[in-house]
Design a protein around this motif. Sequence first.
Motif, PDB file in Angstrom:
ATOM      1  N   ALA A   1       1.220   7.619  -6.145  1.00  0.00           N
ATOM      2  CA  ALA A   1       0.047   8.495  -6.527  1.00  0.00           C
ATOM      3  C   ALA A   1       0.322   9.627  -6.844  1.00  0.00           C
ATOM      4  N   GLN A   2      -0.630  10.431  -7.714  1.00  0.00           N
ATOM      5  CA  GLN A   2      -0.338  11.733  -7.806  1.00  0.00           C
ATOM      6  C   GLN A   2      -0.981  12.808  -7.044  1.00  0.00           C
ATOM      7  N   ILE A   3      -0.511  12.655  -5.822  1.00  0.00           N
ATOM      8  CA  ILE A   3      -1.195  13.512  -4.774  1.00  0.00           C
ATOM      9  C   ILE A   3      -0.210  14.235  -4.029  1.00  0.00           C
ATOM     10  N   SER A   4      -0.501  15.322  -3.390  1.00  0.00           N
ATOM     11  CA  SER A   4       0.413  15.882  -2.546  1.00  0.00           C
ATOM     12  C   SER A   4       1.244  14.968  -1.307  1.00  0.00           C
ATOM     13  N   ASP A   5       2.339  15.529  -0.980  1.00  0.00           N
ATOM     14  CA  ASP A   5       2.997  14.836   0.054  1.00  0.00           C
ATOM     15  C   ASP A   5       2.291  14.949   1.384  1.00  0.00           C
ATOM     16  N   ALA A   6       1.328  15.959   1.685  1.00  0.00           N
ATOM     17  CA  ALA A   6       0.433  16.131   2.750  1.00  0.00           C
ATOM     18  C   ALA A   6      -0.666  14.922   2.578  1.00  0.00           C
ATOM     19  N   GLN A   7      -1.194  14.694   1.583  1.00  0.00           N
ATOM     20  CA  GLN A   7      -2.368  13.716   1.262  1.00  0.00           C
ATOM     21  C   GLN A   7      -1.819  12.509   1.490  1.00  0.00           C
ATOM     22  N   LYS A   8      -0.569  12.197   1.010  1.00  0.00           N
ATOM     23  CA  LYS A   8       0.098  11.160   1.155  1.00  0.00           C
ATOM     24  C   LYS A   8       0.576  10.461   2.728  1.00  0.00           C
ATOM     25  N   LEU A   9       0.646  11.586   3.517  1.00  0.00           N
ATOM     26  CA  LEU A   9       0.792  11.271   4.791  1.00  0.00           C
ATOM     27  C   LEU A   9      -0.339  10.862   5.359  1.00  0.00           C
ATOM     28  N   ILE A  10      -1.472  11.442   5.062  1.00  0.00           N
ATOM     29  CA  ILE A  10      -2.848  11.040   5.692  1.00  0.00           C
ATOM     30  C   ILE A  10      -3.366   9.665   5.343  1.00  0.00           C
ATOM     31  N   ALA A  11      -3.035   9.282   3.846  1.00  0.00           N
ATOM     32  CA  ALA A  11      -3.227   7.937   3.388  1.00  0.00           C
ATOM     33  C   ALA A  11      -2.460   6.623   3.992  1.00  0.00           C
ATOM     34  N   LYS A  12      -1.243   7.135   4.709  1.00  0.00           N
ATOM     35  CA  LYS A  12      -0.536   6.026   5.030  1.00  0.00           C
ATOM     36  C   LYS A  12      -0.976   5.980   6.583  1.00  0.00           C
TER      37      LYS A  12
ATOM     38  N   VAL B   1       0.629  -1.117   0.115  1.00  0.00           N
ATOM     39  CA  VAL B   1      -0.070  -0.057  -0.077  1.00  0.00           C
ATOM     40  C   VAL B   1       0.788   1.262   0.022  1.00  0.00           C
ATOM     41  N   SER B   2       1.833   1.121   0.944  1.00  0.00           N
ATOM     42  CA  SER B   2       2.798   2.289   0.803  1.00  0.00           C
ATOM     43  C   SER B   2       3.485   2.689  -0.691  1.00  0.00           C
ATOM     44  N   GLU B   3       3.848   1.330  -1.306  1.00  0.00           N
ATOM     45  CA  GLU B   3       4.492   1.929  -2.822  1.00  0.00           C
ATOM     46  C   GLU B   3       3.187   2.495  -3.709  1.00  0.00           C
ATOM     47  N   ILE B   4       2.038   2.042  -3.534  1.00  0.00           N
ATOM     48  CA  ILE B   4       0.897   2.531  -4.367  1.00  0.00           C
ATOM     49  C   ILE B   4       0.694   3.967  -4.047  1.00  0.00           C
TER      50      ILE B   4
END
Length: 101
Positions: free
Chosen positions: A90-101, A83-86
């Motif tokens: 993803a074409q999202i901001s770093d802030a959104q990536k932190l939330i998703a993880k 999931v972390s690799e996906i």
Amino acid sequence: MKIKSQSFVVDADLARAAGASENPVSKGAREVLKAILESEARAVFCPTLREEWNKHKSLYSTRWHSSMTAKKKIDRVKIESSVSEIIDAAQISDAQKLIAK
């Protein structure tokens, strides 16, 4: 014409929430699991999700999973990417990536 059944990924939050209380969240979680069990729908689990379920399951969700397994309505899949690799790809901001993880 027969309608093709759907498959659902049932998150561990739902497994935890489906307790015995009459709290609206708990009751709603039980109703969702019951609807999946009583329909032609299937549940999809990967090894990571199954581990998470084992940590958070309630008595109700444990019985639900057993019933689904007995009815052969559980699909076990292997995930090729973490999931972390996906999320990282993803074409999202770093802030959104932190939330998703």
